[in-house]
Design an enzyme around this catalytic site. Sequence first.
Site, PDB file in Angstrom:
ATOM      1  N   SER A   1      36.511  20.177   8.560  1.00 40.04           N
ATOM      2  CA  SER A   1      35.406  21.134   8.434  1.00 40.04           C
ATOM      3  C   SER A   1      35.088  21.369   6.965  1.00 40.04           C
ATOM      4  O   SER A   1      36.002  21.488   6.145  1.00 40.04           O
ATOM      5  CB  SER A   1      35.794  22.497   9.040  1.00 40.04           C
ATOM      6  OG  SER A   1      36.261  22.364  10.364  1.00 40.04           O
TER       7      SER A   1
ATOM      8  N   ASP B   1      40.531  29.744   4.444  1.00 41.54           N
ATOM      9  CA  ASP B   1      39.837  28.836   5.367  1.00 41.54           C
ATOM     10  C   ASP B   1      38.946  29.614   6.347  1.00 41.54           C
ATOM     11  O   ASP B   1      38.785  29.204   7.507  1.00 41.54           O
ATOM     12  CB  ASP B   1      40.858  27.970   6.139  1.00 41.54           C
ATOM     13  CG  ASP B   1      41.730  27.146   5.198  1.00 41.54           C
ATOM     14  OD1 ASP B   1      41.227  26.695   4.161  1.00 41.54           O
ATOM     15  OD2 ASP B   1      42.917  26.962   5.502  1.00 41.54           O
TER      16      ASP B   1
ATOM     17  N   ASN C   1      34.696  24.223   0.548  1.00 42.98           N
ATOM     18  CA  ASN C   1      35.996  23.558   0.670  1.00 42.98           C
ATOM     19  C   ASN C   1      35.937  22.599   1.852  1.00 42.98           C
ATOM     20  O   ASN C   1      35.140  22.790   2.775  1.00 42.98           O
ATOM     21  CB  ASN C   1      37.082  24.611   0.918  1.00 42.98           C
ATOM     22  CG  ASN C   1      38.465  24.003   1.076  1.00 42.98           C
ATOM     23  OD1 ASN C   1      38.831  23.085   0.334  1.00 42.98           O
ATOM     24  ND2 ASN C   1      39.235  24.498   2.041  1.00 42.98           N
TER      25      ASN C   1
ATOM     26  N   HIS D   1      38.456  21.249   4.805  1.00 40.79           N
ATOM     27  CA  HIS D   1      39.739  21.579   5.424  1.00 40.79           C
ATOM     28  C   HIS D   1      39.967  20.629   6.604  1.00 40.79           C
ATOM     29  O   HIS D   1      39.066  20.418   7.416  1.00 40.79           O
ATOM     30  CB  HIS D   1      39.706  23.039   5.922  1.00 40.79           C
ATOM     31  CG  HIS D   1      40.994  23.455   6.574  1.00 40.79           C
ATOM     32  ND1 HIS D   1      42.134  23.689   5.858  1.00 40.79           N
ATOM     33  CD2 HIS D   1      41.311  23.652   7.879  1.00 40.79           C
ATOM     34  CE1 HIS D   1      43.111  24.018   6.684  1.00 40.79           C
ATOM     35  NE2 HIS D   1      42.637  24.003   7.920  1.00 40.79           N
TER      36      HIS D   1
ATOM     37  N   GLY E   1      42.742  13.046  -4.971  1.00 38.52           N
ATOM     38  CA  GLY E   1      41.312  13.211  -5.208  1.00 38.52           C
ATOM     39  C   GLY E   1      40.418  12.229  -4.494  1.00 38.52           C
ATOM     40  O   GLY E   1      39.340  11.890  -4.984  1.00 38.52           O
TER      41      GLY E   1
HETATM   42  C1  GRF Z   1      42.267  16.439   2.450  1.00 39.63           C
HETATM   43  O1  GRF Z   1      42.852  16.170   3.689  1.00 39.63           O
HETATM   44  C2  GRF Z   1      41.462  17.703   2.530  1.00 39.63           C
HETATM   45  O2  GRF Z   1      40.917  17.948   3.777  1.00 39.63           O
HETATM   46  C3  GRF Z   1      42.492  18.756   2.211  1.00 39.63           C
HETATM   47  O3  GRF Z   1      43.362  18.183   1.282  1.00 39.63           O
HETATM   48  C4  GRF Z   1      43.308  16.770   1.389  1.00 39.63           C
HETATM   49  C5  GRF Z   1      42.929  16.286   0.029  1.00 39.63           C
HETATM   50  O4  GRF Z   1      42.953  14.896  -0.072  1.00 39.63           O
HETATM   51  N1  GRF Z   1      41.866  19.981   1.750  1.00 39.63           N
HETATM   52  P1  GRF Z   1      42.301  14.204  -1.337  1.00 39.63           P
HETATM   53  O5  GRF Z   1      43.022  14.750  -2.573  1.00 39.63           O
HETATM   54  O6  GRF Z   1      40.851  14.525  -1.362  1.00 39.63           O
HETATM   55  O7  GRF Z   1      42.569  12.734  -1.171  1.00 39.63           O
END
Ligand code: GRF
Length: 197
Positions: A145, A154, A116, A118, A22
């Site tokens: 993104s 995505d 989201n 990504h 998170g």
């Molecule tokens: C991040 O790299 C995000 O882009 C992807 O999942 C990862 C989540 O990391 N969707 P975190 O849990 O926010 O540290």
Amino acid sequence: MAEASVGASSKKRLGILISGRGSNMAALVEAAGAPDCPYTVALVASDKPEAAGLAWAAERGVPTFAQSPKGMPKADYEAKIDAALRDAGVEAIALAGYMRLLSDDFVSRWRGRIVNIHPSLLPKYKGLDTHARAIEAGDAEAGASVHIVTEELDGGDVLGQARVAILPGDTADSLAARVLAEEHQLYPKTLAAWLCG
Ligand code: GRF
């Protein structure tokens, strides 16, 4: 003259869905502390009760909710998440490392109100292992993104991107760490602009 700030009552109520550490959620929560931030975090919810991010949010007084999908039909699991979000008065949802595909039904109920982050320069590298794929392809840069969530994985409109050079000797992990640092800047900024737009 004092700068105008966004009044508490006019702030959008944001729900954040996570599955793990998170760190992007934490960046969104920390940014919400600024007086002019256009959102307040109304709920952090997870499909993993043990997610580290849930404990982090709870320690800071952010309302949290956990529901494992184990042993129940996907529709029932999503109905519980949906009810928790609505009970918290959530108006928009940010996915932040939420590792579960949302059903078409859930997406259509929140149409245009889910974003989201990504870790690729979409439309390149949808799905998993984005950094390894960018290195393998010999790309000069990678990135992240923020996009609207639609039924296509995505696939929704891109709202903002951050770019990171791929360096000689980069591994997926070293690249991921530099991209993640950019994600923490990109997500709050892009989300705020989107909510204001
Ligand atoms: C991040 O790299 C995000 O882009 C992807 O999942 C990862 C989540 O990391 N969707 P975190 O849990 O926010 O540290």
